[in-house]
Design an enzyme around this catalytic site. Sequence first.
Site, PDB file in Angstrom:
ATOM      1  N   HIS A  62     -10.481  -6.598   9.881  1.00 49.46           N
ATOM      2  CA  HIS A  62     -10.829  -5.853   8.663  1.00 49.46           C
ATOM      3  C   HIS A  62     -12.028  -5.355   8.814  1.00 49.46           C
ATOM      4  CE1 HIS A  62      -7.923  -8.329   6.403  1.00 49.46           C
ATOM      5  NE2 HIS A  62      -8.153  -9.190   7.185  1.00 49.46           N
ATOM      6  N   GLU A  95       0.622  -1.240  -0.017  1.00 52.49           N
ATOM      7  CA  GLU A  95      -0.112   0.001  -0.093  1.00 52.49           C
ATOM      8  C   GLU A  95       0.717   1.195  -0.170  1.00 52.49           C
ATOM      9  OE1 GLU A  95      -2.472  -3.150   0.826  1.00 52.49           O
ATOM     10  OE2 GLU A  95      -0.720  -2.765   1.893  1.00 52.49           O
TER      11      GLU A  95
END
Length: 350
Positions: A137, A68
């Site tokens: 998550h 990322e």
Amino acid sequence: MPATSDPAERKTTYREAMRDALRDALRADERVFLMGEDVGRYGGCFGVSLGLLEEFGPDRIRDAPLSESAFVGAGIGAALAGMRPIVEIMTVNFSLLALDQILNNAATLLHMSGGQLSVPIVIRMTTGAGRQLAAQHSHSLEGWYAHIPGLRVLAPATIADARHMLAPALADPDPVLIFEHSGLYNVSGDLPVDAGPVDLDHAAIRRPGTDVSLITYGGSLPKALAAADELAGGGISAEVVDLRTLRPLDGATIADSVARTHRAVVVDEGWRSGSLAAEISARITEHNFYDLDAPVERVCSAEVPVPYARRLEEAALPQPAAIVAAARRATGPAPFTTDGKGPAKDGEAG
């Protein structure tokens, strides 16, 4: 005769509306490209970009490596070079791996360059709980990013906003973060065919009311609307305010709503401590203190890692029943007297 569909509307889903927004952006400006993990052949982790690789090719729908920091940094560089990148981060927790790029580069370069370097990047990410994705998550970290000057933070809660927030976000010269709640992707509804770009500077009144303001955003909007329906059955008229843009907050719409209803319930899937709900409550107290007939109520997630077990997950998250209970406390006969229960403690849902 069978009912005919309204030609001014078409049935779609939140996911399809977002995909249509991406497709229109790619068609409208050759500088626009989409980049992220699995956005190409796989069609996106949540299926938003399905089919775009076949339509626009690998130069404009770019599968990125599992880094990322690297691909958000590449997007910032592309924006500085005149492109209009849309960077997809799979889920909000992974954005923490790119936080240095977002906070120290995207948000600050305009200031640090004396106004010479704009960073017109759009970063999309999935947020929120409710799908049994467990503690790593299921974060709702919109409030963290709404803390950072130099960013615009969006939370589309409706199909129309999912369809029409992207164009003005791409037109913004500053970095824009779009938080898409995972629980909304499958929501279906009617999209007005003549709807245009969303005004990113103003919140929206989704339901007018006179007795209490329910102030929320993103995936909590359907819950607030459900709570308003239940409250209406008991004679309480709830106004539902969809913030839409979390930074900068539309303080005027919040203040006007509280001035009308004299009571406020802030619904935020983030944790209570240091939350966006805390900021909104503080602003109401600062600007609407003499309008209030009751203390501001907050309905937030329990201060625990989000559980995997469905019933525990549901218990940890704001639900319509907790919103209804908070609104009833606010509209009770003697709101400034204690009932022996007191406010919810840290670590309690609601």
